[in-house]
Design an enzyme around this catalytic site. Sequence first.
Site, short mmCIF file in Angstrom:
data_model
loop_
_atom_site.label_atom_id
_atom_site.label_comp_id
_atom_site.label_asym_id
_atom_site.label_seq_id
_atom_site.Cartn_x
_atom_site.Cartn_y
_atom_site.Cartn_z
N LYS A 135 -22.55 30.50 -11.52
CA LYS A 135 -23.58 29.84 -10.70
C LYS A 135 -24.47 30.92 -10.12
O LYS A 135 -24.02 32.06 -9.93
CB LYS A 135 -22.92 29.07 -9.54
CG LYS A 135 -23.80 27.99 -8.97
CD LYS A 135 -23.72 26.73 -9.81
CE LYS A 135 -24.69 25.66 -9.37
NZ LYS A 135 -24.36 24.37 -10.04
N ASP A 175 -30.26 23.28 -10.71
CA ASP A 175 -29.39 22.70 -9.68
C ASP A 175 -30.35 22.34 -8.53
O ASP A 175 -31.56 22.18 -8.78
CB ASP A 175 -28.29 23.69 -9.25
CG ASP A 175 -27.17 23.03 -8.45
OD1 ASP A 175 -26.29 22.41 -9.06
OD2 ASP A 175 -27.20 23.11 -7.20
P1 NDP Z 1 -32.25 18.07 -6.39
O1 NDP Z 1 -32.83 19.25 -5.75
O2 NDP Z 1 -32.97 17.44 -7.54
O3 NDP Z 1 -32.03 16.90 -5.31
C1 NDP Z 1 -31.21 17.10 -4.20
C2 NDP Z 1 -31.32 15.88 -3.31
O4 NDP Z 1 -30.37 15.99 -2.26
C3 NDP Z 1 -32.69 15.75 -2.63
O5 NDP Z 1 -33.01 14.38 -2.46
C4 NDP Z 1 -32.46 16.42 -1.29
O6 NDP Z 1 -33.33 15.96 -0.26
C5 NDP Z 1 -31.03 16.03 -0.99
N1 NDP Z 1 -30.36 17.03 -0.15
C6 NDP Z 1 -30.23 18.35 -0.40
N2 NDP Z 1 -29.58 18.96 0.60
C7 NDP Z 1 -29.30 18.00 1.50
C8 NDP Z 1 -28.67 18.01 2.75
N3 NDP Z 1 -28.16 19.14 3.28
N4 NDP Z 1 -28.54 16.82 3.42
C9 NDP Z 1 -29.06 15.67 2.91
N5 NDP Z 1 -29.69 15.62 1.71
C10 NDP Z 1 -29.80 16.76 1.03
O7 NDP Z 1 -30.76 18.47 -6.81
P2 NDP Z 1 -29.80 17.79 -7.88
O8 NDP Z 1 -29.98 16.33 -7.87
O9 NDP Z 1 -29.93 18.55 -9.13
O10 NDP Z 1 -28.36 18.16 -7.29
C11 NDP Z 1 -27.68 17.31 -6.35
C12 NDP Z 1 -26.21 17.65 -6.37
O11 NDP Z 1 -25.69 17.46 -7.71
C13 NDP Z 1 -25.84 19.09 -6.03
O12 NDP Z 1 -24.57 19.09 -5.39
C14 NDP Z 1 -25.71 19.76 -7.39
O13 NDP Z 1 -24.89 20.90 -7.33
C15 NDP Z 1 -25.05 18.64 -8.18
N6 NDP Z 1 -25.17 18.70 -9.62
C16 NDP Z 1 -26.38 18.85 -10.23
C17 NDP Z 1 -26.45 18.87 -11.61
C18 NDP Z 1 -27.74 18.97 -12.33
O14 NDP Z 1 -27.72 18.93 -13.56
N7 NDP Z 1 -28.88 19.05 -11.67
C19 NDP Z 1 -25.24 18.79 -12.45
C20 NDP Z 1 -24.03 18.55 -11.71
C21 NDP Z 1 -24.02 18.53 -10.34
P3 NDP Z 1 -34.86 16.46 -0.17
O15 NDP Z 1 -35.57 15.69 -1.24
O16 NDP Z 1 -35.29 16.09 1.21
O17 NDP Z 1 -34.84 17.93 -0.43
O1 2IT Z 2 -23.36 21.79 -11.27
C1 2IT Z 2 -23.69 21.71 -12.47
O2 2IT Z 2 -22.88 21.35 -13.34
C2 2IT Z 2 -25.08 22.00 -12.85
N1 2IT Z 2 -25.88 22.28 -11.98
C3 2IT Z 2 -25.48 21.99 -14.29
C4 2IT Z 2 -25.15 23.29 -14.95
C5 2IT Z 2 -25.68 23.47 -16.35
O3 2IT Z 2 -25.47 24.58 -16.86
O4 2IT Z 2 -26.27 22.56 -16.92
#
Ligand code: NDP
Ligand code: 2IT
Length: 455
Positions: A135, A175
């Site tokens: 990461k 992420d």
């Molecule tokens: P994004 O940046 O696309 O979206 C994050 C969302 O969460 C936004 O709506 C944001 O609000 C909100 N958010 C972030 N921090 C906080 C907080 N402290 N309190 C309340 N709301 C919060 O990120 P992702 O959707 O990609 O990631 C979301 C989660 O999923 C993370 O834990 C990430 O590690 C996990 N994840 C992501 C993957 C991926 O492929 N992207 C894969 C697997 C897991 P705002 O819009 O106001 O910033």
């Molecule tokens: O938390 C996760 O699994 C991710 N942010 C996606 C990682 C990836 O390599 O696609």
Amino acid sequence: MTNNGRTNEANGSLRRFMEGLKRRNPHEPEFIQAVCEVARSIYPLVEQDAEYRKARILERMTEPDRVIAFRVTWEDDEGNVRVNRAWRVQFNRSIGAYKGGLRFQKSVNQSVLKFLGFEQTFKNSLTGLPMGGAKGGANFNPKGKSPREVMRFCQSFMSELFRHIGADADIPAGDIGVGSREVGFLFGQYMRLTNQFDGALTGKGVSYGGSAIREEATGYGAVYFLQNMLEQRDESMEGKRIAISGAGNVALFAAERAIRDGAKVVTLSDSKGFIHCDSGLDEDGLDAIKTLKLQRRGRLSELDGELAGVRYENGKAPWGVSCDVAMPCATQNELDDEAARTLVDNGVQVVVEGANMPTTDDAVARFRQHGVQIAPGKAANAGGVAVSGFERSQNATRLSWSREEVDRRLKDIMKTIHDKCVSEMERDDQADYADAANRAGFRKVADAMLAYGVM
Ligand code: NDP
Ligand code: 2IT
């Protein structure tokens, strides 16, 4: 020795292991929390196996292969010089090249990235694809930055990172705060510096080597995992009330899949508040939210009074809304014990973690105590990295697969992960989905580490 004697001895040695971990990693609460959760599940396996014990497998697995820390200097639109701190945590490559996302958020620090790299190792193992865990990211806050500032930051960030990554070495992706726009800037700079067009990053746009369905994969995959759980309970998605937190990549595509599959999505949230739609959002409403959050980078508060049947609540998380399924899809530790208590009182049956470690330890304990099933992030959100794995395969073979093909493979992988969890639960009737995912992910990595000898 009696069974009780053995249990006490095992508990004592787990406690000593955790005390050592805390001593070695002061000021890293998220990392300690993630290890503690995994160690509780896998300790029985380590205790039973003299080879694992002799090889100090747990001590080795909880120490990253390396942590690269670097400075990122860039210039903002007013010509001010700005300095950020960045990392790549290359956690474990026993079963494949390092693989995991990049996070750009003000609160990023080494503890957060170590917890995410550690979790990623187990998640990637569960996918069955040859990917190690990593990461990275920076304490850069993309909020309020112009696209040109984000581009300059990404280019400066990659000017150091490029020497540590590569299609067969370490493959970053997105992420929090890193979506397809940022991956585009990062990949462009990587190409410029290395003179290579290869699969060193995933999450690329489909016109330049990205995979169909990568954007949707994490959210869709989490809903596919939920469908498998519901089938196991002889239930279906039809009419289920689902409370989702977040309004980013994971949350919005989880909502899309859930709506298309007949569920009622009653909430979404961002870092400032949440929206509540008691009759369930429809696809038009969701499209408006996608445009707002993914394209205009606005706030959900802007929707107040704009969408029929949708109410905005400022400064609150969505967990007070009654639902059958809760899907925390925003960030770590966003669902605490108080929220868990409210959800239980309101009749929640299943929690599916779209985010990484979104449920606090005491909230998990409360759900367990009340028989609420929890799909842990490392299983339920593995669809994102799985489709990243498919993107690597497509890049390596210079082919691109259709949406239908990627979606079919994603469904298959989510079912396989679910079924691996179920067979672990059949081995031990005390184990739940979280224990099962930890154990299934652990075995493959541990056995590969043993095969390499002492290193
Ligand atoms: P994004 O940046 O696309 O979206 C994050 C969302 O969460 C936004 O709506 C944001 O609000 C909100 N958010 C972030 N921090 C906080 C907080 N402290 N309190 C309340 N709301 C919060 O990120 P992702 O959707 O990609 O990631 C979301 C989660 O999923 C993370 O834990 C990430 O590690 C996990 N994840 C992501 C993957 C991926 O492929 N992207 C894969 C697997 C897991 P705002 O819009 O106001 O910033
Ligand atoms: O938390 C996760 O699994 C991710 N942010 C996606 C990682 C990836 O390599 O696609």
